[in-house]
Design a protein around this motif. Structure first.
Motif, short mmCIF file in Angstrom:
data_model
loop_
_atom_site.label_atom_id
_atom_site.label_comp_id
_atom_site.label_asym_id
_atom_site.label_seq_id
_atom_site.Cartn_x
_atom_site.Cartn_y
_atom_site.Cartn_z
N ALA A 272 0.83 -1.23 0.05
CA ALA A 272 -0.07 -0.23 -0.11
C ALA A 272 0.84 1.22 0.01
O ALA A 272 0.67 2.20 -0.83
N LEU A 273 1.84 1.35 0.73
CA LEU A 273 2.60 2.48 1.06
C LEU A 273 3.47 2.68 -0.38
O LEU A 273 3.65 3.73 -0.63
N ALA B 128 2.93 1.72 -3.19
CA ALA B 128 1.86 2.15 -4.38
C ALA B 128 1.63 3.88 -4.30
O ALA B 128 1.66 4.44 -5.11
N GLU B 129 1.45 4.32 -3.08
CA GLU B 129 1.12 5.59 -2.69
C GLU B 129 2.56 6.46 -3.18
O GLU B 129 2.48 7.52 -3.60
N ILE B 130 3.77 5.79 -2.90
CA ILE B 130 4.94 6.51 -3.15
C ILE B 130 5.11 6.74 -4.54
O ILE B 130 5.26 7.61 -5.29
N SER C 219 3.00 6.49 -7.01
CA SER C 219 1.95 7.00 -7.67
C SER C 219 2.33 8.57 -7.65
O SER C 219 1.60 9.40 -8.28
N GLU D 33 1.73 10.17 -4.84
CA GLU D 33 0.74 10.58 -3.70
C GLU D 33 1.61 11.07 -2.71
O GLU D 33 1.02 11.96 -1.97
N ARG D 34 2.54 10.36 -2.40
CA ARG D 34 3.52 10.78 -1.32
C ARG D 34 4.84 11.44 -2.07
O ARG D 34 5.37 10.73 -2.73
N TYR E 105 -3.84 1.87 9.95
CA TYR E 105 -3.87 0.59 9.22
C TYR E 105 -4.18 -0.58 10.30
O TYR E 105 -4.42 -1.66 9.83
#
Lengths: 252, 252
Positions: A15-16, A18-20, A22, A24-25, A41
């Motif tokens: 999950a993390l 993917a956020e990075i 993308s 998003e982070r 979480y």
DNA sequence: TCGAATTTGTGCGTATGTATC
DNA sequence: GGATACATACGCACAAATTCG
């Protein structure tokens, strides 16, 4: 209690990550603290830590004690042109100037003797005399590349170019120096690999220990004669090696 | 109480690594169990586990649940010849056969659209249609290399070679396939770098997460036209890339 | 064939050290 | 100095795989 196949720490890492990836982070931004991730979480501390360890080992984040865990900048690496030899002057200087930076280097030459590995690479006998030169290359005064070069004394001994960086031919490339003593370099072979940085390398280049380094074993050949070989190492985060290869047309 | 310099798990990892690299612990042999290492080195369970994790991520050992932790064989890295294109047939197959192994691969093609990065590499507009093919390459049935290739539909659309691995020209190189539709590939550019393995890559290739991977961004050019680009990734522990570069004689 | 012992992988809760702010 | 945060370490529990009597 334990969920399906994938362990909690892997799902959290996914999950993390993917956020990075993308965006998003953003690079440079701080991740939520471990305590916050626990709440967010609904897992306990150890799975969170292990997830962050996974991302750390993937080079995506970095934990700074007392401060937080940060998304790493991934600087767009500079392309270091290889695959084109024969230009006049130092290939390193030419490459760095083309990138708009000012090249400089320091060096240190001494006589040594061929180890088994070097003897193989240079086609000489073990313990044959060699001239060894260590280099530290800089761009805009920042250390960026380490290299150690060896030349057989049977090739350069007694010539004006025995010390690579001395005399009127100091600071030019191997090809040009060899030409000055009547040796025509016809081919360069570069063996590229990569590995984590050693402690000495990390210190010399101002990098974190264990970061990924590109390594090049380069050998200059004059037809069948190896006239120079070198170990070159630089940060994989900062550089990519650009090889341009001409294609010989397929025969019908 | 706690030692000053290095944490216990790193000191234990150093000690075990030295034993492995010196040959004292032979490849294939079993390491002492976690409980035995606790007693032997006088540390508790967690540091031992973490030390073994470090060695695992370095590709030196492998844990088998229920059995033990084993020292891995470290294949001397194979030289993967690059810098020579234009041979007939698949360059990958030729390279693997030359090393005395049997090449095979699986693949999966689908239409996609150009991202910003791909548009830059191929010189097309963002969201232009592309044919994407993912490959898993094997040597002697062991997965060794991943690659994803993209070709602009503006180049291959409507031709017999739009699906790279189908038809009579399946399984040959890009150069030969493009020649079949009248496109003469003149140059290949390979941008080499390296980074830690992502989890998906590690799983697909049977490697430890975080081990060092070589990455190649390769683009085939027909004069000024990019006709194919690919991301290639393989283990740096197992491969080194050999580039042979002809030297153009220095002008006087 | 069965079961017990061993071993690693995973997960939890907690305590302490130390760096940063 | 105090609060926060990560790094390390300890001890324990359970699951799954392996080994062996």
């Amino acid at each position: 209690m334990t969920e399906l196949a994938r362990p909690a720490y892997l799902r959290l890492a996914d999950a993390l990550r993917a956020e990075i990836l993308s965006g998003e982070r953003a690079p440079g931004s701080r991740m939520p603290s471990i305590a916050a991730l626990q709440r967010e979480y609904g897992v306990s501390e150890q799975p969170v830590r292990q997830a962050l360890r996974v991302l750390t080992s993937e080079g995506l984040v970095e934990g700074r004690p007392g401060s937080g865990t940060y998304v790493l900048e991934r600087p767009t690496p500079r392309r270091m042109g290889r695959g084109r030899y024969g230009a006049v002057g130092s290939p390193y200087a030419a490459e760095v100037r083309q990138q708009g930076a000012e090249p400089s280097w320091s060096f240190d030459s001494e006589r040594t003797h061929a180890t088994v590995g070097l003897a193989n690479r240079l086609g000489v006998a073990v313990s044959d005399p060699l001239m060894q030169t260590r280099y530290l290359f800089r761009a805009d005064d920042i250390p960026v590349q380490l290299s150690t070069s060896w030349e057989p004394m049977s090739v350069v001994g007694g010539t004006p170019v025995v010390l690579p960086e001395n005399g009127p031919l100091g600071g030019v490339g191997v090809v040009e120096r060899m030409a000055a003593i009547g040796i025509l370099v016809t081919r360069v072979v570069e063996d590229v690999s990569a590995r984590p940085a050693l402690q000495t390398e990390a210190r010399a280049l101002g990098l974190p220990v264990g970061c990924t380094m590109l390594t090049i074993e380069r050998t200059h050949w004059a037809d069948g004669l190896a006239v120079e070989t070198a170990d070159i190492v630089m940060s994989a985060d900062r550089y990519r090696l650009a090889y341009e290869i001409d294609v010989s047309p397929p025969r019908k």
